[in-house]
Design an enzyme around this catalytic site. Sequence first.
Site, PDB file in Angstrom:
ATOM      1  N   GLY A 134       7.147 -60.308 -89.343  1.00  0.00           N
ATOM      2  CA  GLY A 134       8.459 -60.375 -89.956  1.00  0.00           C
ATOM      3  C   GLY A 134       8.762 -61.774 -90.475  1.00  0.00           C
ATOM      4  O   GLY A 134       8.121 -62.753 -90.078  1.00  0.00           O
ATOM      5  N   CYS A 135       9.753 -61.880 -91.351  1.00  0.00           N
ATOM      6  CA  CYS A 135      10.051 -63.162 -91.995  1.00  0.00           C
ATOM      7  C   CYS A 135      10.666 -64.165 -91.020  1.00  0.00           C
ATOM      8  O   CYS A 135      10.187 -65.297 -90.895  1.00  0.00           O
ATOM      9  CB  CYS A 135      10.937 -62.950 -93.217  1.00  0.00           C
ATOM     10  SG  CYS A 135      12.426 -61.983 -92.913  1.00  0.00           S
ATOM     11  N   PHE A 136      11.735 -63.771 -90.303  1.00  0.00           N
ATOM     12  CA  PHE A 136      12.289 -64.657 -89.288  1.00  0.00           C
ATOM     13  C   PHE A 136      11.221 -64.994 -88.245  1.00  0.00           C
ATOM     14  O   PHE A 136      11.099 -66.142 -87.808  1.00  0.00           O
ATOM     15  CB  PHE A 136      13.470 -63.992 -88.580  1.00  0.00           C
ATOM     16  CG  PHE A 136      14.815 -64.242 -89.214  1.00  0.00           C
ATOM     17  CD1 PHE A 136      15.225 -65.519 -89.545  1.00  0.00           C
ATOM     18  CD2 PHE A 136      15.683 -63.191 -89.452  1.00  0.00           C
ATOM     19  CE1 PHE A 136      16.477 -65.752 -90.109  1.00  0.00           C
ATOM     20  CE2 PHE A 136      16.935 -63.410 -90.012  1.00  0.00           C
ATOM     21  CZ  PHE A 136      17.332 -64.691 -90.341  1.00  0.00           C
TER      22      PHE A 136
END
Length: 325
Positions: A134-136
């Site tokens: 995921g990005c976070f």
Amino acid sequence: MINIGIIGGSGYTAGELLRLLANHPQANIDFVYSTTNAGSPVASVHQDLFGDLELNFTDTVNPNVDVVFLCLGHGKSIAFLEANAFSESTRIIDLGNDFRLEKDAAFNGKNFVYSLPELNKNQIKQAQYIANPGCFATAIQLALLPLAANRLLNNAVHINATTGSTGAGVQPSATSHHPWRIGNMSHYKAFEHQHMGEIIQSLGQLQNGFDQEVLFIPNRGDFTRGIFATLYTKLSKSFDEVTALYEKYYSNEPFVRVTTDSIHLKLAVQTNKCFVSLEQKGDYLLITSVIDNLVKGASGQAIQNMNLMFGLDETTGLQLKATGF
């Protein structure tokens, strides 16, 4: 050439994949699957590709492509793979969250490898099925991995991170609608964001027995792309020693830059880079991490993983310059 299929072709991550793959020297885009846009030119949705990609969306798949990217949104990849079979040699890179956790990694005889290159590079090189981070989670893990690798995460970790509106996906919602978002800011899913599981999993992989609190507050920013994350925890070694550990950990990682200077979001936007800044604030280590949520946080990292899977230099097609102004 690597023959490529893209599933869920009308979203932001698919558009970013197409932008990058169109200039990748070893990539051939075989098909772009979208049931809502079948028959329409890809550039009618991704207008930045007008004149660069003469390809139409399709509602059928070629099961014999070399690799397929799943850009379907969270929770939808399993349903798609249950309804659509690919050849035994086709490699799958899932950009959703269906297979990121160890408890979810096995599916219908396929075992998905969690694919943060700076953590699991050797496994990625041997993998056929990939769970893209995921990005976070990418920004936060890259800020913390050197501490975990040296068993230095022995106190609570406090995280505040802000993402651009593209992180909410292409379908408009109450909190991604431009008039609401511009000039505005809010937090959401405080302490319970869906990326927490993969973050804790990776920290525990490097620091066996890791059991400290990780307190994460995600924010919505009024910009379109990028993640700006600040983290702090008790400093358990001298600042110089910690800085040296970070530099050593990332010494052979082409997309991570470690600095003791202050950093800002535009260093990373439009690139596959993560910038990690270290500062000492009294007894605390302050870490700042910036990435582009659509590139290093999604599509660029997916291509980096594809490169590793096919024996290419991991930077192939990803030597991108930031937009400085």
